[in-house]
Design a protein around this motif. Sequence first.
Motif, PDB file in Angstrom:
ATOM      1  N   TYR A 217      76.108 -24.288  81.116  1.00 39.56           N
ATOM      2  CA  TYR A 217      77.290 -23.418  81.032  1.00 39.56           C
ATOM      3  C   TYR A 217      77.884 -23.442  79.628  1.00 39.56           C
ATOM      4  O   TYR A 217      78.372 -22.421  79.131  1.00 39.56           O
ATOM      5  N   PHE A 218      77.875 -24.613  78.998  1.00 39.13           N
ATOM      6  CA  PHE A 218      78.419 -24.775  77.642  1.00 39.13           C
ATOM      7  C   PHE A 218      77.281 -25.150  76.689  1.00 39.13           C
ATOM      8  O   PHE A 218      77.105 -26.337  76.377  1.00 39.13           O
ATOM      9  N   PRO A 219      76.477 -24.179  76.221  1.00 41.15           N
ATOM     10  CA  PRO A 219      75.371 -24.516  75.308  1.00 41.15           C
ATOM     11  C   PRO A 219      75.834 -25.278  74.072  1.00 41.15           C
ATOM     12  O   PRO A 219      75.125 -26.132  73.550  1.00 41.15           O
ATOM     13  N   TYR A 223      83.686 -30.082  72.554  1.00 44.30           N
ATOM     14  CA  TYR A 223      84.498 -31.292  72.740  1.00 44.30           C
ATOM     15  C   TYR A 223      83.800 -32.270  73.684  1.00 44.30           C
ATOM     16  O   TYR A 223      84.447 -32.935  74.494  1.00 44.30           O
ATOM     17  N   SER A 224      82.499 -32.368  73.546  1.00 47.54           N
ATOM     18  CA  SER A 224      81.731 -33.157  74.518  1.00 47.54           C
ATOM     19  C   SER A 224      81.955 -34.657  74.401  1.00 47.54           C
ATOM     20  O   SER A 224      81.541 -35.407  75.275  1.00 47.54           O
ATOM     21  N   GLU A 225      82.619 -35.115  73.316  1.00 49.26           N
ATOM     22  CA  GLU A 225      82.983 -36.531  73.278  1.00 49.26           C
ATOM     23  C   GLU A 225      84.043 -36.839  74.338  1.00 49.26           C
ATOM     24  O   GLU A 225      84.220 -37.981  74.750  1.00 49.26           O
ATOM     25  N   TYR A 226      84.727 -35.779  74.803  1.00 46.21           N
ATOM     26  CA  TYR A 226      85.651 -35.894  75.929  1.00 46.21           C
ATOM     27  C   TYR A 226      84.946 -35.422  77.205  1.00 46.21           C
ATOM     28  O   TYR A 226      85.406 -34.531  77.907  1.00 46.21           O
ATOM     29  N   MET A 227      83.829 -36.041  77.483  1.00 43.83           N
ATOM     30  CA  MET A 227      82.942 -35.615  78.570  1.00 43.83           C
ATOM     31  C   MET A 227      83.640 -35.571  79.929  1.00 43.83           C
ATOM     32  O   MET A 227      83.369 -34.712  80.763  1.00 43.83           O
ATOM     33  N   THR A 228      84.548 -36.494  80.137  1.00 39.44           N
ATOM     34  CA  THR A 228      85.269 -36.582  81.410  1.00 39.44           C
ATOM     35  C   THR A 228      85.893 -35.255  81.802  1.00 39.44           C
ATOM     36  O   THR A 228      85.846 -34.847  82.966  1.00 39.44           O
ATOM     37  N   TRP A 229      86.476 -34.568  80.832  1.00 38.60           N
ATOM     38  CA  TRP A 229      87.217 -33.338  81.108  1.00 38.60           C
ATOM     39  C   TRP A 229      86.321 -32.236  81.644  1.00 38.60           C
ATOM     40  O   TRP A 229      86.782 -31.380  82.422  1.00 38.60           O
ATOM     41  N   TYR A 230      85.059 -32.209  81.250  1.00 42.27           N
ATOM     42  CA  TYR A 230      84.141 -31.176  81.744  1.00 42.27           C
ATOM     43  C   TYR A 230      83.900 -31.320  83.246  1.00 42.27           C
ATOM     44  O   TYR A 230      83.559 -30.349  83.923  1.00 42.27           O
ATOM     45  N   PHE A 231      84.069 -32.523  83.753  1.00 47.01           N
ATOM     46  CA  PHE A 231      83.987 -32.737  85.199  1.00 47.01           C
ATOM     47  C   PHE A 231      85.344 -32.526  85.863  1.00 47.01           C
ATOM     48  O   PHE A 231      85.486 -31.715  86.783  1.00 47.01           O
ATOM     49  N   THR A 232      86.355 -33.264  85.409  1.00 50.31           N
ATOM     50  CA  THR A 232      87.634 -33.266  86.120  1.00 50.31           C
ATOM     51  C   THR A 232      88.369 -31.935  86.040  1.00 50.31           C
ATOM     52  O   THR A 232      89.214 -31.650  86.900  1.00 50.31           O
ATOM     53  N   ASN A 233      88.050 -31.109  85.063  1.00 51.45           N
ATOM     54  CA  ASN A 233      88.670 -29.787  84.973  1.00 51.45           C
ATOM     55  C   ASN A 233      87.942 -28.735  85.809  1.00 51.45           C
ATOM     56  O   ASN A 233      88.354 -27.573  85.817  1.00 51.45           O
ATOM     57  N   ASN A 234      86.887 -29.152  86.508  1.00 50.64           N
ATOM     58  CA  ASN A 234      86.085 -28.183  87.268  1.00 50.64           C
ATOM     59  C   ASN A 234      85.767 -28.667  88.683  1.00 50.64           C
ATOM     60  O   ASN A 234      84.603 -28.765  89.079  1.00 50.64           O
ATOM     61  N   PRO A 235      86.812 -28.960  89.474  1.00 52.62           N
ATOM     62  CA  PRO A 235      86.571 -29.438  90.841  1.00 52.62           C
ATOM     63  C   PRO A 235      85.926 -28.396  91.742  1.00 52.62           C
ATOM     64  O   PRO A 235      85.370 -28.737  92.788  1.00 52.62           O
ATOM     65  N   LEU A 316      91.703 -29.158  75.323  1.00 52.76           N
ATOM     66  CA  LEU A 316      90.688 -29.621  76.265  1.00 52.76           C
ATOM     67  C   LEU A 316      90.775 -28.874  77.586  1.00 52.76           C
ATOM     68  O   LEU A 316      89.747 -28.505  78.176  1.00 52.76           O
ATOM     69  N   ASN A 317      91.979 -28.639  78.061  1.00 53.88           N
ATOM     70  CA  ASN A 317      92.141 -27.885  79.304  1.00 53.88           C
ATOM     71  C   ASN A 317      91.580 -26.475  79.186  1.00 53.88           C
ATOM     72  O   ASN A 317      91.023 -25.937  80.151  1.00 53.88           O
ATOM     73  N   ARG A 318      91.700 -25.901  78.010  1.00 53.44           N
ATOM     74  CA  ARG A 318      91.200 -24.550  77.784  1.00 53.44           C
ATOM     75  C   ARG A 318      89.687 -24.513  77.564  1.00 53.44           C
ATOM     76  O   ARG A 318      88.978 -23.695  78.155  1.00 53.44           O
ATOM     77  N   GLU A 319      89.200 -25.423  76.736  1.00 54.99           N
ATOM     78  CA  GLU A 319      87.819 -25.348  76.283  1.00 54.99           C
ATOM     79  C   GLU A 319      86.803 -25.958  77.258  1.00 54.99           C
ATOM     80  O   GLU A 319      85.606 -25.696  77.147  1.00 54.99           O
ATOM     81  N   THR A 320      87.248 -26.760  78.200  1.00 54.63           N
ATOM     82  CA  THR A 320      86.297 -27.418  79.121  1.00 54.63           C
ATOM     83  C   THR A 320      86.288 -26.784  80.511  1.00 54.63           C
ATOM     84  O   THR A 320      85.567 -27.239  81.387  1.00 54.63           O
ATOM     85  N   LYS A 321      87.068 -25.730  80.701  1.00 54.23           N
ATOM     86  CA  LYS A 321      87.178 -25.089  82.009  1.00 54.23           C
ATOM     87  C   LYS A 321      86.057 -24.094  82.241  1.00 54.23           C
ATOM     88  O   LYS A 321      85.808 -23.221  81.410  1.00 54.23           O
ATOM     89  N   MET A 322      85.364 -24.221  83.360  1.00 54.46           N
ATOM     90  CA  MET A 322      84.328 -23.261  83.751  1.00 54.46           C
ATOM     91  C   MET A 322      84.969 -22.160  84.565  1.00 54.46           C
ATOM     92  O   MET A 322      85.716 -22.420  85.516  1.00 54.46           O
TER      93      MET A 322
END
Length: 324
Positions: A217-219, A223-235, A316-322
Amino acid sequence: MDKIKFIPTLKNNKKSGELISLGDDLDYNRPCDSGLDLSEIELLVRGYNVLAVDKNSGEPLYSSDFRKAKIAIVIACRLSSKRLPRKALLNVGSLSLVELSIKNNLKLKNVDYTVLATSVNPQDEELSKHTYSKNVIFFAGDPDDVIKRYLDAVEPLGADVIVRKTADCPFPSSEIFDILLKEHFVRGADYTAGKKTTVGLNSEIMNVKSLKRIKEYFPKASYSEYMTWYFTNNPEYFKLNIVDLPDKFSRNYRLTVDYKEDLLMFDIVQKYFESNNLEYSTEKLFEFLDKNQEISSINSHIQLKFKSDQELIDILNRETKMKL
């Protein structure tokens, strides 16, 4: 007349390598002549197994459908820190920070591989001399995209599950890890972490397949050093498993290294362990810090950036949201 048996069957199609959730993936309403019963499935799931084959909705499960999951700890580390230059190579007691982190992560059980993952930048080559053990795999990958680095590191290993670690947290809790790993498999989660625990003790557990979905989804995961947000922002996309841990693991201590105060505090703690010939454990660490509040106060005033920097949080909330 034979009594009809109601053997658990799958609610949905499942792919090879996926986990089975005892609570969400099984249907008990279809009669079936053969297959594993719930107790047999539970035994396999609690033994850290994943599916070995693709399975269709409505099918029962058999022992041959499972295989042992391959679990890899991936410790991210680079020498580009600006707040504390080359901090990974600075001494904490008799070991460098990165070696102490590796040493204590090697104590975690039910793990198949431990990887020290850095970048291909020449400045990070020196880390290859600080893997602590011959059992640790050294990997150099993408300098900026941490998600890609993780995936590239575990691809040759055929890993199913990643335990995400960083070298600046040298005192991981094996007790917390044991709880989280069990919960991850029982829940059939995509992502598992502990809730309200001491900074630096936690573990993050994620499925390789789930991390691949994020990468697709994010080629370019900026901000992948904040990997957690890519999960927790996309329940909506991932099954999140944020575990309530026992209160005994919650202390207001800062157990991560970003500043010189952090390094000083860790150095004192580690020298205490070494001078008393003690092996690190969470219990012994808390016992020492509880009795020596002047030591834990050395770095207690420092806040985590991703919790205190509102501008970063908004990004992070903006950029990691699917988007659905």
